[in-house]
Write a protein that holds these residues in place. Structure first.
Motif, PDB file in Angstrom:
ATOM      1  N   ILE A 177      35.675 -67.591 -54.991  1.00 34.20           N
ATOM      2  CA  ILE A 177      37.034 -67.042 -55.130  1.00 34.20           C
ATOM      3  C   ILE A 177      37.632 -66.772 -53.748  1.00 34.20           C
ATOM      4  N   ALA A 178      36.827 -66.142 -52.891  1.00 38.30           N
ATOM      5  CA  ALA A 178      37.323 -65.808 -51.555  1.00 38.30           C
ATOM      6  C   ALA A 178      37.741 -67.065 -50.802  1.00 38.30           C
ATOM      7  N   ASN A 179      36.903 -68.097 -50.876  1.00 37.60           N
ATOM      8  CA  ASN A 179      37.226 -69.333 -50.154  1.00 37.60           C
ATOM      9  C   ASN A 179      38.525 -69.950 -50.636  1.00 37.60           C
ATOM     10  N   TRP A 180      38.703 -69.915 -51.945  1.00 42.03           N
ATOM     11  CA  TRP A 180      39.923 -70.484 -52.519  1.00 42.03           C
ATOM     12  C   TRP A 180      41.139 -69.714 -52.017  1.00 42.03           C
ATOM     13  N   LEU A 181      41.000 -68.368 -52.067  1.00 41.51           N
ATOM     14  CA  LEU A 181      42.095 -67.490 -51.663  1.00 41.51           C
ATOM     15  C   LEU A 181      42.428 -67.681 -50.179  1.00 41.51           C
ATOM     16  N   ILE A 182      41.380 -67.718 -49.378  1.00 45.91           N
ATOM     17  CA  ILE A 182      41.597 -67.843 -47.934  1.00 45.91           C
ATOM     18  C   ILE A 182      42.284 -69.176 -47.620  1.00 45.91           C
ATOM     19  N   ALA A 183      41.807 -70.216 -48.293  1.00 41.92           N
ATOM     20  CA  ALA A 183      42.409 -71.524 -48.050  1.00 41.92           C
ATOM     21  C   ALA A 183      43.889 -71.505 -48.419  1.00 41.92           C
ATOM     22  N   LYS A 184      44.206 -70.876 -49.526  1.00 43.71           N
ATOM     23  CA  LYS A 184      45.610 -70.812 -49.971  1.00 43.71           C
ATOM     24  C   LYS A 184      46.467 -70.045 -48.964  1.00 43.71           C
ATOM     25  N   VAL A 185      45.953 -68.869 -48.567  1.00 36.44           N
ATOM     26  CA  VAL A 185      46.739 -67.995 -47.698  1.00 36.44           C
ATOM     27  C   VAL A 185      46.890 -68.575 -46.294  1.00 36.44           C
ATOM     28  N   THR A 186      45.794 -69.110 -45.766  1.00 40.58           N
ATOM     29  CA  THR A 186      45.846 -69.564 -44.375  1.00 40.58           C
ATOM     30  C   THR A 186      46.355 -70.984 -44.240  1.00 40.58           C
ATOM     31  N   GLY A 225      30.253 -55.242 -51.486  1.00 38.34           N
ATOM     32  CA  GLY A 225      31.265 -54.492 -50.745  1.00 38.34           C
ATOM     33  C   GLY A 225      32.032 -55.358 -49.765  1.00 38.34           C
ATOM     34  N   ARG A 226      31.412 -56.452 -49.375  1.00 38.57           N
ATOM     35  CA  ARG A 226      32.050 -57.343 -48.420  1.00 38.57           C
ATOM     36  C   ARG A 226      33.354 -57.913 -48.972  1.00 38.57           C
ATOM     37  N   THR A 227      33.398 -58.092 -50.314  1.00 42.21           N
ATOM     38  CA  THR A 227      34.577 -58.702 -50.917  1.00 42.21           C
ATOM     39  C   THR A 227      35.846 -57.930 -50.557  1.00 42.21           C
ATOM     40  N   PHE A 228      35.750 -56.606 -50.662  1.00 40.79           N
ATOM     41  CA  PHE A 228      36.908 -55.775 -50.341  1.00 40.79           C
ATOM     42  C   PHE A 228      37.344 -55.989 -48.893  1.00 40.79           C
ATOM     43  N   ARG A 229      36.369 -55.986 -47.990  1.00 38.96           N
ATOM     44  CA  ARG A 229      36.707 -56.116 -46.576  1.00 38.96           C
ATOM     45  C   ARG A 229      37.319 -57.485 -46.288  1.00 38.96           C
ATOM     46  N   VAL A 230      36.809 -58.506 -46.993  1.00 41.72           N
ATOM     47  CA  VAL A 230      37.368 -59.841 -46.797  1.00 41.72           C
ATOM     48  C   VAL A 230      38.838 -59.874 -47.218  1.00 41.72           C
ATOM     49  N   VAL A 231      39.123 -59.215 -48.349  1.00 47.60           N
ATOM     50  CA  VAL A 231      40.504 -59.213 -48.832  1.00 47.60           C
ATOM     51  C   VAL A 231      41.428 -58.503 -47.836  1.00 47.60           C
ATOM     52  N   MET A 232      40.959 -57.373 -47.300  1.00 49.10           N
ATOM     53  CA  MET A 232      41.768 -56.656 -46.305  1.00 49.10           C
ATOM     54  C   MET A 232      42.000 -57.513 -45.067  1.00 49.10           C
ATOM     55  N   ASP A 233      40.934 -58.173 -44.621  1.00 46.99           N
ATOM     56  CA  ASP A 233      41.067 -59.036 -43.447  1.00 46.99           C
ATOM     57  C   ASP A 233      42.046 -60.170 -43.715  1.00 46.99           C
ATOM     58  N   LEU A 234      42.048 -60.594 -44.970  1.00 48.74           N
ATOM     59  CA  LEU A 234      42.939 -61.684 -45.339  1.00 48.74           C
ATOM     60  C   LEU A 234      44.404 -61.274 -45.140  1.00 48.74           C
ATOM     61  N   PHE A 235      44.704 -60.011 -45.467  1.00 49.73           N
ATOM     62  CA  PHE A 235      46.054 -59.499 -45.230  1.00 49.73           C
ATOM     63  C   PHE A 235      46.413 -59.604 -43.754  1.00 49.73           C
ATOM     64  N   THR A 236      45.461 -59.165 -42.917  1.00 51.80           N
ATOM     65  CA  THR A 236      45.710 -59.205 -41.481  1.00 51.80           C
ATOM     66  C   THR A 236      46.019 -60.626 -41.024  1.00 51.80           C
ATOM     67  N   ILE A 237      45.170 -61.551 -41.485  1.00 46.92           N
ATOM     68  CA  ILE A 237      45.347 -62.934 -41.067  1.00 46.92           C
ATOM     69  C   ILE A 237      46.701 -63.470 -41.534  1.00 46.92           C
ATOM     70  N   PHE A 238      47.031 -63.133 -42.773  1.00 48.75           N
ATOM     71  CA  PHE A 238      48.300 -63.584 -43.330  1.00 48.75           C
ATOM     72  C   PHE A 238      49.448 -63.086 -42.459  1.00 48.75           C
ATOM     73  N   PHE A 239      49.366 -61.831 -42.080  1.00 52.31           N
ATOM     74  CA  PHE A 239      50.402 -61.236 -41.241  1.00 52.31           C
ATOM     75  C   PHE A 239      50.459 -61.934 -39.880  1.00 52.31           C
ATOM     76  N   MET A 240      49.265 -62.141 -39.294  1.00 50.23           N
ATOM     77  CA  MET A 240      49.228 -62.770 -37.970  1.00 50.23           C
ATOM     78  C   MET A 240      49.834 -64.156 -38.011  1.00 50.23           C
ATOM     79  N   LYS A 241      49.492 -64.870 -39.080  1.00 43.94           N
ATOM     80  CA  LYS A 241      49.945 -66.255 -39.168  1.00 43.94           C
ATOM     81  C   LYS A 241      51.463 -66.304 -39.316  1.00 43.94           C
TER      82      LYS A 241
END
Ligand code: UDP
Ligand code: MG
Length: 337
Positions: free
Chosen positions: A156-165, A228-244
């Motif tokens: 799920i994370a990989n799919w989400l990250i690919a979509k967002v980034t 617990g890593r899942t939560f942190r990944v999602v938060m980091d994803l926000f950061t990346i989305f913002f940076m991008k």
């Protein structure tokens, strides 16, 4: 720098690399005492087999099982190992950043210290890199981890990250990756952003590729991560989305929404004033009034937030002399590279 890793064009074997290029193998280590000697042996034998010029940088991330002492000892005997011992446990991202900062190679390879990645895949990563990529990421096609707690969240994370980034690779979590060093130097790592290195690299304009790599089940020690890593990944994803999206122009985004909200607030307010003045209607207890006020205030907040974001972006770029662009190559007589 020229794009080819093998300027003489010969790449049937990886061997020509040895003369021109230094590889830095960066390994973060946290409580992996049983794996360390085997890993170092495995890396060294593969790379020596291909006559590659390399250094291994093992970063001990504040281990408590004696990994640090073991590394210190091995580094005294071997010339190809540099041990960097951190004062305490900072996390995998920081350990990798420390490794990058102590590495001297023109190409950096990262892999885990737990023997789950296979050093025998390194030559293939290099070959791919030589096709003109700046980053080659491993893809653990047959991943050997628990299905429910690891594989599913990761899918799920990989799919989400690919979509967002917008970087379409399958396996962000794979540590086995090869980078051209100048790319790594352009990226600053915080939090647990090592997982997003391809996305950060993409923001810096890198060419990215992916190849399938082997993956082994953990033989020694245990995994340092759980659900617990899942939560942190999602938060980091926000950061990346913002940076991008907003790194150089936050006001465009916040300003737009701010103005829209204010405008709507004004329209509703004018309508209510009109009712009050011409019809003599009572507007004091109307929900619409609250909406008008909230919209207007939200608008002001978004606008001021956009301005503040503009200021911090400027500080971000200027305090580090960070250009807002990256040059791949300069060709011609005036160039100094
Ligand atoms: N690691 C680290 N610091 C930490 C956690 C992990 O340096 O705080 C290292 C760990 O020793 C390993 C790599 O990061 O070499 C990946 O960790 P792990 O194998 O536990 O992750 P998994 O493969 O289970 O995703
Ligand atoms: Mg692992």
């Amino acid at each position: 720098m020229s794009t080819s890793l093998f300027p003489d064009g010969s790449r049937q074997a990886i061997t020509p690399l040895a003369a021109q290029l230094k590889l830095s193998i960066v390994v973060p280590v946290y409580n992996e005492v049983e794996s360390i000697p085997r890993l170092i042996e495995a890396i060294a034998s593969t790379l020596q087999l291909h006559h590659l010029n390399y250094e291994i940088i093992c970063v001990d991330d504040g281990s408590t099982d004696g990994s640090g002492d073991l590394l210190r000892q091995i580094a005294r005997d071997r010339t190809d190992l540099k041990a960097v011992l951190l004062r305490r446990n900072y996390g995998q991202t920081a350990a990798m950043a420390a490794g990058f900062n102590h590495a001297q190679g023109q190409v950096m390879i990262t892999l885990d210290g737990d023997l789950q990645n296979d050093p025998a895949d390194i030559p293939r990563l290099l070959e791919k890199l030589d096709e003109g990529y700046d980053l080659v990421s491993g893809w653990r096609m047959q991943r050997q981890d628990a299905a429910l707690t690891r594989l599913l969240p990761s899918k799920i994370a990989n799919w989400l990250i690919a979509k967002v980034t917008g970087v379409n690779i399958h396996d962000y979590g794979c540590s086995l990756k090869a980078y051209r060093s100048e790319l790594v130097m352009d990226m600053n790592l915080y939090g647990e952003l090592h997982r997003f290195l391809p996305a950060l690299a993409f923001i810096e304009g890198a060419r990215i590729a992916e190849i399938p790599v082997r993956h082994h089940a953990r033989k020694f020690g245990k995994s340092k991560y759980g659900l617990g890593r899942t939560f942190r990944v999602v938060m980091d994803l926000f950061t990346i989305f913002f940076m991008k999206k907003f790194l150089t122009r936050p006001m465009h985004v916040f300003g737009l929404f701010g103005l829209l909200a204010m405008l709507l607030g004004v329209v509703v307010g004018v309508y209510l004033t009109f009712l009050k003045l011409t019809m003599g209607e009572d507007i004091g207890n109307r929900p619409l009034l609250i909406l008008a006020v909230v919209l207007f205030l939200t608008g002001i907040q978004l606008l001021s937030f956009g301005l503040l974001a503009e200021l911090s972006m400027r500080t971000y770029h200027e305090s580090q002399n960070r250009p807002i662009y990256r040059v791949r190559e300069v060709i011609g007589s005036e160039s100094d590279s």
